[in-house]
Design a protein around this motif. Structure first.
Motif, PDB file in Angstrom:
ATOM      1  N   PRO A 107      39.351  13.712 -14.800  1.00  0.00           N
ATOM      2  CA  PRO A 107      40.481  14.039 -15.681  1.00  0.00           C
ATOM      3  C   PRO A 107      40.481  13.216 -16.973  1.00  0.00           C
ATOM      4  O   PRO A 107      40.773  13.755 -18.050  1.00  0.00           O
ATOM      5  N   GLU A 108      40.117  11.948 -16.875  1.00  0.00           N
ATOM      6  CA  GLU A 108      40.093  11.084 -18.064  1.00  0.00           C
ATOM      7  C   GLU A 108      39.017  11.554 -19.047  1.00  0.00           C
ATOM      8  O   GLU A 108      39.256  11.665 -20.255  1.00  0.00           O
ATOM      9  N   LEU A 109      37.822  11.854 -18.529  1.00  0.00           N
ATOM     10  CA  LEU A 109      36.740  12.287 -19.402  1.00  0.00           C
ATOM     11  C   LEU A 109      37.002  13.682 -19.964  1.00  0.00           C
ATOM     12  O   LEU A 109      36.611  13.984 -21.096  1.00  0.00           O
ATOM     13  N   ARG A 110      37.693  14.503 -19.176  1.00  0.00           N
ATOM     14  CA  ARG A 110      38.031  15.844 -19.676  1.00  0.00           C
ATOM     15  C   ARG A 110      38.931  15.737 -20.907  1.00  0.00           C
ATOM     16  O   ARG A 110      38.860  16.579 -21.823  1.00  0.00           O
ATOM     17  N   GLN A 111      39.779  14.715 -20.941  1.00  0.00           N
ATOM     18  CA  GLN A 111      40.634  14.504 -22.111  1.00  0.00           C
ATOM     19  C   GLN A 111      39.818  14.071 -23.328  1.00  0.00           C
ATOM     20  O   GLN A 111      40.192  14.348 -24.470  1.00  0.00           O
ATOM     21  N   LYS A 112      38.703  13.398 -23.088  1.00  0.00           N
ATOM     22  CA  LYS A 112      37.898  12.867 -24.187  1.00  0.00           C
ATOM     23  C   LYS A 112      36.875  13.862 -24.725  1.00  0.00           C
ATOM     24  O   LYS A 112      36.501  13.818 -25.898  1.00  0.00           O
ATOM     25  N   ALA A 113      36.405  14.767 -23.857  1.00  0.00           N
ATOM     26  CA  ALA A 113      35.300  15.662 -24.208  1.00  0.00           C
ATOM     27  C   ALA A 113      35.524  16.516 -25.466  1.00  0.00           C
ATOM     28  O   ALA A 113      34.565  16.794 -26.201  1.00  0.00           O
ATOM     29  N   PRO A 114      36.769  16.946 -25.773  1.00  0.00           N
ATOM     30  CA  PRO A 114      36.968  17.764 -26.987  1.00  0.00           C
ATOM     31  C   PRO A 114      36.605  17.046 -28.290  1.00  0.00           C
ATOM     32  O   PRO A 114      36.529  17.688 -29.340  1.00  0.00           O
ATOM     33  N   LEU A 115      36.390  15.727 -28.220  1.00  0.00           N
ATOM     34  CA  LEU A 115      35.964  14.987 -29.413  1.00  0.00           C
ATOM     35  C   LEU A 115      34.685  15.595 -29.993  1.00  0.00           C
ATOM     36  O   LEU A 115      34.482  15.571 -31.209  1.00  0.00           O
ATOM     37  N   ILE A 116      33.837  16.145 -29.133  1.00  0.00           N
ATOM     38  CA  ILE A 116      32.565  16.718 -29.597  1.00  0.00           C
ATOM     39  C   ILE A 116      32.836  17.866 -30.568  1.00  0.00           C
ATOM     40  O   ILE A 116      32.390  17.851 -31.717  1.00  0.00           O
ATOM     41  N   ALA A 117      33.578  18.865 -30.099  1.00  0.00           N
ATOM     42  CA  ALA A 117      33.846  20.036 -30.944  1.00  0.00           C
ATOM     43  C   ALA A 117      34.675  19.675 -32.163  1.00  0.00           C
ATOM     44  O   ALA A 117      34.461  20.206 -33.267  1.00  0.00           O
ATOM     45  N   ARG A 118      35.629  18.760 -31.968  1.00  0.00           N
ATOM     46  CA  ARG A 118      36.505  18.361 -33.071  1.00  0.00           C
ATOM     47  C   ARG A 118      35.686  17.715 -34.191  1.00  0.00           C
ATOM     48  O   ARG A 118      35.899  17.990 -35.382  1.00  0.00           O
ATOM     49  N   THR A 119      34.743  16.878 -33.813  1.00  0.00           N
ATOM     50  CA  THR A 119      33.905  16.183 -34.797  1.00  0.00           C
ATOM     51  C   THR A 119      32.978  17.158 -35.518  1.00  0.00           C
ATOM     52  O   THR A 119      32.805  17.092 -36.740  1.00  0.00           O
ATOM     53  N   LEU A 120      32.388  18.076 -34.760  1.00  0.00           N
ATOM     54  CA  LEU A 120      31.516  19.079 -35.381  1.00  0.00           C
ATOM     55  C   LEU A 120      32.292  19.915 -36.395  1.00  0.00           C
ATOM     56  O   LEU A 120      31.832  20.137 -37.521  1.00  0.00           O
ATOM     57  N   LYS A 121      33.484  20.361 -35.995  1.00  0.00           N
ATOM     58  CA  LYS A 121      34.291  21.188 -36.890  1.00  0.00           C
ATOM     59  C   LYS A 121      34.687  20.407 -38.138  1.00  0.00           C
ATOM     60  O   LYS A 121      34.634  20.931 -39.257  1.00  0.00           O
ATOM     61  N   GLU A 122      35.079  19.166 -37.948  1.00  0.00           N
ATOM     62  CA  GLU A 122      35.466  18.306 -39.075  1.00  0.00           C
ATOM     63  C   GLU A 122      34.294  18.163 -40.053  1.00  0.00           C
ATOM     64  O   GLU A 122      34.484  18.196 -41.280  1.00  0.00           O
ATOM     65  N   SER A 123      33.084  18.036 -39.518  1.00  0.00           N
ATOM     66  CA  SER A 123      31.915  17.816 -40.383  1.00  0.00           C
ATOM     67  C   SER A 123      31.639  19.014 -41.291  1.00  0.00           C
ATOM     68  O   SER A 123      31.051  18.864 -42.365  1.00  0.00           O
TER      69      SER A 123
END
Length: 280
Positions: free
Chosen positions: A193-209
């Protein structure tokens, strides 16, 4: 919906469908189905009279034995999900059925299979080519459906179809994401559950870039993505490359291609997640 376990039986059923001039579509999967898979099934059902979904965890594409052992297997649940979709046949063979003897074929697809996943997972794409070609020979589909999350895999399969002269159209379908952006993957079920909360950082960072890529160099964008994701102690980028979307060769300048795609693999804890994004 029929569940079929043998190639012989499947061929018999599909021969009958062909006699009625019905177009056949195939969605190859390794099971543990989610909405991403079901979106492929939807495309297949809409575009063909007959939809075949294969469910088979293919041992030859795993270069990590532990990854093969922990890969989720949920056939009963998968079939329940497929029942209302319009899928006509589920092909769920055993390893012995697909590999009655070792498959010693080796493929050379050049750059598309040697970079990124090809470099990090030796033998992976050779195993993919083995099983997908076997499925194509068993089903003989008119169309086959794959998700763009596995961007490099689609390039490899296109190269294989061309090399083996298999008469099938490869249809690539958009990535399906959770509401928070995380690309749907069977591996997501292994996240705590903790890592599931963190995993969206990947897509968020790609989109931001993508919002500032045109004003930065390719290397600056890569540096931003890697640094941002690695700033979380539970995340580690294995690679991030911006490539030509057709050849999969790394680009140095945006002008090197009119189809730049960023491809990433990140370890979120011990779970290996992949994603990609288009820059134009």
């Amino acid at each position: 919906m029929k569940i079929v376990n043998s190639i012989k039986e499947l061929k018999q059923f599909l021969a009958g469908e062909r006699q009625e001039n019905r177009q056949i579509g195939l969605v190859p999967t390794m099971g543990a189905l989610h909405e991403g898979h079901l979106s492929l099934v939807k495309h297949c059902v809409e575009e063909n009279e007959i939809c075949v979904v294969s469910i088979f965890v293919n041992p030859t594409q795993f270069n990590d034995k532990r990854d093969l052992e922990t890969y989720p297997r949920t056939l009963e649940k998968d079939c329940a999900l497929l029942e209302p979709t319009g899928c006509k046949y589920v092909f769920a063979p055993t390893v012995e059925e697909m590999y009655p003897e070792p498959d010693n074929r080796t493929f050379d697809f050049g750059t598309v299979s040697q970079v990124m996943e090809g470099a990090k997972r030796p033998g992976h794409f050779n195993g993919v080519a083995q099983i997908v070609s076997k499925l194509f020979y068993a089903v003989e589909p008119d169309n086959a459906y794959f998700g763009e999350k596995d961007f490099q895999q689609i390039a490899v399969i296109r190269a294989m179809v061309k090399q083996l002269n298999i008469p099938v159209k490869i249809k690539d379908c958009p990535i399906i994401r959770e509401a928070d952006g995380l690309a749907l993957s069977s591996r997501n079920t292994r996240l705590t559950p903790e890592l599931r909360q963190k995993a969206p950082l990947i897509a968020r960072t790609l989109k931001e870039s993508t919002t500032f890529a045109s004003a930065k160099s390719v290397q600056e964008v890569i540096g931003y993505v890697v640094k941002t994701i690695n700033s979380d102690p539970d995340m580690e980028v294995e690679y991030y490359e911006i490539v030509d979307g057709n050849t999969l060769e790394s680009i140095k300048n945006w002008s090197d291609t009119n189809f730049p795609v960023g491809c990433i693999t990140v370890y979120c804890g011990e779970v290996r997640l992949i994603d990609n994004i288009k820059y134009k």
